[in-house]
Design an enzyme around this catalytic site. Structure first.
Site, PDB file in Angstrom:
ATOM      1  N   GLU A 107     -10.274  13.693  14.440  1.00  0.00           N
ATOM      2  CA  GLU A 107      -9.748  13.914  13.086  1.00  0.00           C
ATOM      3  C   GLU A 107     -10.507  15.098  12.488  1.00  0.00           C
ATOM      4  O   GLU A 107     -11.248  15.794  13.185  1.00  0.00           O
ATOM      5  CB  GLU A 107      -9.896  12.665  12.204  1.00  0.00           C
ATOM      6  N   HIS A 119       0.807  -1.217   0.000  1.00  0.00           N
ATOM      7  CA  HIS A 119       0.000   0.000   0.000  1.00  0.00           C
ATOM      8  C   HIS A 119       0.840   1.267   0.000  1.00  0.00           C
ATOM      9  O   HIS A 119       0.348   2.353   0.317  1.00  0.00           O
ATOM     10  CB  HIS A 119      -1.003  -0.025   1.161  1.00  0.00           C
ATOM     11  N   ASP A 157      -6.422   4.601   9.733  1.00  0.00           N
ATOM     12  CA  ASP A 157      -7.826   4.703   9.302  1.00  0.00           C
ATOM     13  C   ASP A 157      -8.277   3.449   8.562  1.00  0.00           C
ATOM     14  O   ASP A 157      -9.465   3.156   8.494  1.00  0.00           O
ATOM     15  CB  ASP A 157      -7.999   5.893   8.348  1.00  0.00           C
TER      16      ASP A 157
HETATM   17  P1  FAD Z   1       4.234  -1.766   2.170  1.00  0.00           P
HETATM   18  O1  FAD Z   1       3.756  -0.674   1.309  1.00  0.00           O
HETATM   19  O2  FAD Z   1       4.227  -3.113   1.597  1.00  0.00           O
HETATM   20  O3  FAD Z   1       5.697  -1.436   2.725  1.00  0.00           O
HETATM   21  C1  FAD Z   1       6.022  -0.137   3.174  1.00  0.00           C
HETATM   22  C2  FAD Z   1       7.520  -0.063   3.533  1.00  0.00           C
HETATM   23  O4  FAD Z   1       7.755  -0.809   4.698  1.00  0.00           O
HETATM   24  C3  FAD Z   1       8.448  -0.652   2.461  1.00  0.00           C
HETATM   25  O5  FAD Z   1       9.643   0.062   2.459  1.00  0.00           O
HETATM   26  C4  FAD Z   1       8.668  -2.061   2.943  1.00  0.00           C
HETATM   27  O6  FAD Z   1       9.886  -2.606   2.489  1.00  0.00           O
HETATM   28  C5  FAD Z   1       8.665  -1.863   4.446  1.00  0.00           C
HETATM   29  N1  FAD Z   1       8.142  -3.037   5.143  1.00  0.00           N
HETATM   30  C6  FAD Z   1       7.008  -3.715   4.920  1.00  0.00           C
HETATM   31  N2  FAD Z   1       6.878  -4.727   5.791  1.00  0.00           N
HETATM   32  C7  FAD Z   1       7.964  -4.673   6.594  1.00  0.00           C
HETATM   33  C8  FAD Z   1       8.427  -5.455   7.679  1.00  0.00           C
HETATM   34  N3  FAD Z   1       7.746  -6.501   8.132  1.00  0.00           N
HETATM   35  N4  FAD Z   1       9.597  -5.105   8.264  1.00  0.00           N
HETATM   36  C9  FAD Z   1      10.315  -4.056   7.832  1.00  0.00           C
HETATM   37  N5  FAD Z   1       9.935  -3.297   6.791  1.00  0.00           N
HETATM   38  C10 FAD Z   1       8.772  -3.598   6.185  1.00  0.00           C
HETATM   39  N6  FAD Z   1      -0.991   5.209   7.162  1.00  0.00           N
HETATM   40  C11 FAD Z   1      -1.230   5.725   8.378  1.00  0.00           C
HETATM   41  O7  FAD Z   1      -0.314   5.906   9.168  1.00  0.00           O
HETATM   42  N7  FAD Z   1      -2.504   6.047   8.750  1.00  0.00           N
HETATM   43  C12 FAD Z   1      -3.576   5.822   7.955  1.00  0.00           C
HETATM   44  O8  FAD Z   1      -4.697   6.098   8.340  1.00  0.00           O
HETATM   45  C13 FAD Z   1      -3.355   5.245   6.688  1.00  0.00           C
HETATM   46  N8  FAD Z   1      -4.387   4.976   5.866  1.00  0.00           N
HETATM   47  C14 FAD Z   1      -4.153   4.403   4.659  1.00  0.00           C
HETATM   48  C15 FAD Z   1      -5.238   4.124   3.836  1.00  0.00           C
HETATM   49  C16 FAD Z   1      -5.042   3.540   2.603  1.00  0.00           C
HETATM   50  C17 FAD Z   1      -6.226   3.228   1.737  1.00  0.00           C
HETATM   51  C18 FAD Z   1      -3.713   3.267   2.171  1.00  0.00           C
HETATM   52  C19 FAD Z   1      -3.474   2.690   0.824  1.00  0.00           C
HETATM   53  C20 FAD Z   1      -2.627   3.558   2.969  1.00  0.00           C
HETATM   54  C21 FAD Z   1      -2.831   4.133   4.223  1.00  0.00           C
HETATM   55  N9  FAD Z   1      -1.771   4.446   5.077  1.00  0.00           N
HETATM   56  C22 FAD Z   1      -2.021   4.972   6.314  1.00  0.00           C
HETATM   57  C23 FAD Z   1      -0.379   4.295   4.635  1.00  0.00           C
HETATM   58  C24 FAD Z   1       0.262   3.010   5.129  1.00  0.00           C
HETATM   59  O9  FAD Z   1       0.639   3.145   6.475  1.00  0.00           O
HETATM   60  C25 FAD Z   1       1.502   2.730   4.294  1.00  0.00           C
HETATM   61  O10 FAD Z   1       1.108   2.433   3.010  1.00  0.00           O
HETATM   62  C26 FAD Z   1       2.390   1.661   4.880  1.00  0.00           C
HETATM   63  O11 FAD Z   1       3.471   1.508   4.012  1.00  0.00           O
HETATM   64  C27 FAD Z   1       1.729   0.315   5.146  1.00  0.00           C
HETATM   65  O12 FAD Z   1       1.396  -0.371   4.006  1.00  0.00           O
HETATM   66  P2  FAD Z   1       1.846  -1.886   3.765  1.00  0.00           P
HETATM   67  O13 FAD Z   1       1.677  -2.673   4.989  1.00  0.00           O
HETATM   68  O14 FAD Z   1       1.135  -2.307   2.547  1.00  0.00           O
HETATM   69  O15 FAD Z   1       3.410  -1.730   3.526  1.00  0.00           O
END
Ligand code: FAD
Length: 535
Positions: free
Chosen positions: A274, A98, A161
């Site tokens: 918020e 994400h 969120d």
């Molecule tokens: P990824 O996008 O897959 O990874 C993000 C980063 O973290 C990359 O660099 C990856 O290599 C690293 N990573 C992933 N897993 C690990 C692990 N286990 N150990 C170490 N590094 C790791 N954020 C907020 O704070 N508040 C919100 O309300 C919020 N709402 C969102 C709503 C939507 C619809 C979306 C799409 C995103 C939202 N986000 C929010 C953002 C979200 O926190 C980030 O996208 C975050 O990166 C988490 O997504 P992911 O788990 O898919 O991680």
């Protein structure tokens, strides 16, 4: 050999040949030969599925292989191979993909570790009700953590969120929502981590053990290790939520009320604060605002003066069913201190789990209209309280015009709820705001909905902040040059860089963040743990 076995064999051979060209024969043969309990996949459909992200802003880049790990040891075996090989290759954890700007990708010669796919062997969340914590696999989605803890009447305290994000992914950033003013971000609610460092060591860390690594990994953008287990602090879960939205036409009054709400201590206060900006009526119909309809239809024109910008405060009061007689009174008392437009109160009441999972419902709606898998040129900024009014004038009432293409969230947080030792970066003021411009681009929409238009608007917003000397910090940061990263980290940069040298000296991890140089160019100093990384 069956036709299926033949094609798998050919695929494997092809992938291995490609890998050999890219990373050298010994490394690749070793990847193929790494003995993991999970499995590697080289299938084009699997490679394609990890090659882009929610942002959809970059051309997809397929990695060489994907690891579906079953344990921390699987992750460690892969990283040890990358670390020990002559030409190191990148390894990135992918949570739920994400990110916006390719942060979880490795480029063409790396291996992506798919953390969120459940494999045989990946541990289930383990709740310790007496101790009020849950141990979770790093790739666990928050929605599943919630389901599991609710079985014990417990829940984590601080949220995002949206719940279809991975624990490791949000802890690598901060994890914020309307509870952050009270409980701090998610990274302030972690008791212990297991981390596989860039040297392939599995390290346990906490406030008491390997403290530097513990704080560094929290908000560390995946630079120092892959989180394989997190111990998350819990509280008794509320059963229901009174969810209220009220409108303001004055930005000053709106922010005064928000800041008042987050300054409240003691028992009686709202649980979530918020807000969002309404610059056009279109917002009423967009994905954050289904709240207003159909039972609460709102005509912006009935409260807006001359179609100008409006601000919506969003607050909740959590309660237990046994308190349903008193919640109205409590809310009434709390709201008496606020100065919103009196005719603009919208209230709903729902189960706690439905409140937390609210964005997923909107996701399903957007998916049904093919509006979820579109480019998302999101921009998230932390703005210091002292300059939020200038930001309002320059951006909400200036650069945005009266078109937004998505929700614009705005809410304040208290810096004292953030641990300064973490790697997360916030402005240097006691109170700062999150401003989240969560826009979706449409290829067949109006000019103002097109990707290039929105990207240019983001650029103008950042330029405006720079010229007006508003010291914003990007949340979920994306910077193009090392100079920008150094400026982003400010006083924390030296520490950040020395941690990189200690825990990921070959720059293997999370290369998609583009903070440090490419691994194959990184200086290899396997025996040194404190030298600075050269970039
Ligand atoms: P990824 O996008 O897959 O990874 C993000 C980063 O973290 C990359 O660099 C990856 O290599 C690293 N990573 C992933 N897993 C690990 C692990 N286990 N150990 C170490 N590094 C790791 N954020 C907020 O704070 N508040 C919100 O309300 C919020 N709402 C969102 C709503 C939507 C619809 C979306 C799409 C995103 C939202 N986000 C929010 C953002 C979200 O926190 C980030 O996208 C975050 O990166 C988490 O997504 P992911 O788990 O898919 O991680």
């Amino acid at each position: 050999m069956t036709p299926e076995m033949t094609s798998s064999f050919l695929l494997m051979t092809f992938a291995i040949c490609t890998l050999i060209i890219a990373v050298g024969p010994s490394e690749l043969l070793r990847i193929g030969a790494i003995d993991v309990d999970g499995h590697f996949t080289f299938k084009p459909s699997d490679l394609a599925s990890v090659s882009s992200d929610f942002g959809m802003l970059k051309s997809p880049e397929e990695p060489l292989a994907v690891l579906h790990p079953s344990s921390a040891e699987d992750v460690a075996r892969l990283i040890r191979t990358a670390y020990g090989s002559a030409t190191a290759f990148p390894v990135s954890a992918r949570g739920h993909g994400h990110s916006i700007n390719g942060q979880a990708s490795t480029g063409r010669n790396g291996v992506v570790v798919e953390m969120s796919h459940r494999n045989i062997g990946t541990p289930e969340p383990l709740v310790e009700p007496e101790e009020m914590y849950v141990d979770v696999w790093g790739g666990e989605l928050w929605v599943d953590v919630l389901k599991k803890t609710l079985e014990h009447g417990l829940a984590p305290k601080s949220w995002t969120d949206y719940l279809y994000l991975s624990v490791g992914g949000t802890l690598s950033n901060a994890g914020i929502s309307g509870q952050a003013f009270h409980h701090g971000p998610q990274i302030s609610n972690v008791l212990e981590l297991d981390v596989v460092t860039g040297r392939g060591e599995v390290m346990r860390c906490s406030e008491e053990e390997n403290t530097r690594l513990f704080h560094g990994v929290l908000g560390g953008l995946g630079q120092f290790g892959i989180i394989t287990r997190a111990r998350i602090s819990l509280e008794p879960a509320p059963q229901r939520v009174r969810w209220i939205r009220v409108l303001y036409s004055s930005f000053e009054v709106f922010t005064e009320d928000q800041e008042y709400l987050i300054s409240m201590h003691g028992q009686s206060k709202f649980d979530y604060v918020e807000g969002f900006v309404i610059v056009d009526e279109g917002l009423v119909n967009n994905w954050r605002s289904s709240f207003f309809s159909p039972r609460n239809p709102v005509k912006i024109s009935s409260v807006s003066s001359n179609g100008s910008v409006l601000y919506c405060l969003e607050i909740t009061k959590n309660y237990h069913e046994s308190e349903s007689d008193t919640v109205d009174q409590e809310v009434e008392i709390l709201m008496k201190k606020l100065n919103f437009i009196p005719t603009s109160v919208f209230t709903t009441d729902l189960q706690y789990v439905d409140f937390l999972d609210r964005v997923h419902k909107a996701e399903l709606k957007l998916r049904s209209k093919n509006l979820w898998e579109v480019p998302h040129p999101w921009l998230n900024l932390f703005v210091p309280k002292s300059r939020i009014s200038d930001f309002d004038k320059g951006v909400f009432k200036g650069i945005l015009g009266n078109k937004t293409s998505g929700p614009i969230l705005i809410y304040p947080m208290n810096k004292d709820k953030w641990d300064e030792r973490s790697s997360a970066v916030t402005p240097d003021e006691e109170v700062f705001y999150l401003v989240a411009l969560l826009r979706s681009a449409l290829s067949d929409g109006e000019e103002t909905q097109k990707l290039e238009y929105l990207k240019d608007q983001n650029r103008r917003i950042l330029e405006f902040c720079e010229q007006a000397k508003i010291n914003v910090k990007q949340y979920l940061p994306h910077h193009a040059t090392q100079e920008e990263w150094v400026a982003h980290y400010g006083d924390k940069w030296d520490q950040f860089r020395s941690m990189k040298a200690e825990f990921d000296p070959r720059h293997i991890l999370a290369t998609g963040q583009k903070i440090f140089q490419n691994p194959s160019l990184a200086l290899f100093r396997p025996s040194s743990s404190s030298s600075s990384a050269s970039w």
